[in-house]
Enzyme design. Sequence first.
Site, short mmCIF file in Angstrom:
data_model
loop_
_atom_site.label_atom_id
_atom_site.label_comp_id
_atom_site.label_asym_id
_atom_site.label_seq_id
_atom_site.Cartn_x
_atom_site.Cartn_y
_atom_site.Cartn_z
CB ALA A 1 8.07 28.67 60.38
N GLY A 2 5.65 31.21 60.29
CA GLY A 2 4.34 31.55 60.87
C GLY A 2 4.27 31.22 62.35
CG LEU A 3 6.15 28.39 64.03
CD1 LEU A 3 7.28 27.38 64.24
CD2 LEU A 3 4.85 27.81 64.57
CB SER B 1 8.35 39.36 64.07
OG SER B 1 7.16 38.72 63.72
CG ASP C 1 1.38 36.86 65.99
OD1 ASP C 1 0.41 36.09 66.07
OD2 ASP C 1 1.85 37.26 64.91
CE1 TYR D 1 -1.82 39.69 59.29
CE2 TYR D 1 -1.82 42.07 59.49
CZ TYR D 1 -2.05 40.83 60.02
OH TYR D 1 -2.55 40.73 61.30
C1 GLA Z 1 0.03 37.37 61.82
C2 GLA Z 1 -0.29 38.61 62.65
C3 GLA Z 1 -1.37 38.32 63.68
C4 GLA Z 1 -2.59 37.64 63.05
C5 GLA Z 1 -2.16 36.49 62.16
C6 GLA Z 1 -3.31 35.92 61.39
O1 GLA Z 1 0.61 36.38 62.61
O2 GLA Z 1 0.87 39.07 63.31
O3 GLA Z 1 -1.74 39.51 64.33
O4 GLA Z 1 -3.37 38.57 62.37
O5 GLA Z 1 -1.16 36.86 61.24
O6 GLA Z 1 -4.24 35.36 62.23
#
Ligand code: GLA
Length: 381
Positions: free
Chosen positions: A124-126, A129, A173, A223
């Site tokens: 979910a991009g939260l 990990s 993160d 990425y």
């Molecule tokens: C992921 C990566 C972060 C950052 C974001 C994009 O979450 O783990 O380090 O680069 O993407 O902002």
Amino acid sequence: MNAIIKDDIVKKFKQRFPNDPIVVKSPGRINLIGEHTDYNEGYVFPAAIDKGITAAFSKSKNAFCTIVSLDFEEVMELHLDDVKAIPKGNWRNYIIGVVGEIQKKGIQLEPFDMVFTGDIPKGAGLSSSAALENAVAYGLNDLFDLGLSKHELIFISQKAEHHYVGVRCGIMDQFASMFGEEDRALLLDCRNLEFKTYPLEFEDYQVMLINTNVSHSLVDAEYNDRRAVCEKVANLLDVPFLRDANEASLYQIKDQLTEVEYQKALYVIQENDRVLRAGKMLEDGDLQGFGELLFEAHGGIQHQFKVSCPELDFLVEKGKAHPDVIGSRMMGGGFGGCTINILKKDAVASYSEEISKQYKDTFGKDCSIYFVKLSQGTHKI
Ligand code: GLA
């Protein structure tokens, strides 16, 4: 709440292992603005949230480690003299990676047992990990009294991701998950890790996340590609990172770049600037201006940096067209996951209903809506 979570995981731990465990809570994160700027040593604006990983640890009576994922209902045995990434290892490699990176520091670990669970929706991009990596780093540091600082721990977590998972992530993160503060967002300078905190309580507005339920987990190569482009442009500009470039200097080398590369680098330069403007706007109480920046940032992500997807673009467009939504953009690495939205408190119920229906009608699947509370970083409970 924490007491209930703790009792529960301790009970599950004791069903399998003899020792009393220590218990660590490690949060996921949101990011207000500043995407793909962290590995360019730029600025980001994340906050730790009340969704995270809870993990229990104790020293093991066995000659190897036993690690139990309650959610996946899977068990891993890890031998400390044979720590290496597993092909398609999923959750395992985050743990293996942290153990491996601690060992690379010349630290001798002893066998441990671990049981963990989480409530961060995966993909979910939260940052589930980073939450897991930090939980392991923090837990082992405490359990074995390693004396590592929180800064050392987040770099261990980050390297675990680079070397064992294969994503060359920045530090946002892991930093947000470890250093998060209750009710505050952190405007972080990824060069020196200095940060300023901002409250995120607005009288008439609130933050709402909408998950596209498109999992972003298969896009590690994309990425790494974005990161490589940024590094290439920084090299051509003869600066250490794109943080050190500006629009004028970039323009001067435009003919040495493809249009695609030029736009990506331009996005990063502009996004860094947006983060700083966003901080200023919050200080000035200019929430409308702040929201506008979110829309603008999404435009950059979609058209210049190209890490969005149709579902995310759809949600942002709907937000833009709605009078009560003052800002919206995709959040995290991209290609799926959540949008972050700022909208009028009294429109939350009706907008949730409306957007859910429109999303389903358009994509034939459900989106999910979350509300989060900004929370303390990784800690023992
Ligand atoms: C992921 C990566 C972060 C950052 C974001 C994009 O979450 O783990 O380090 O680069 O993407 O902002």
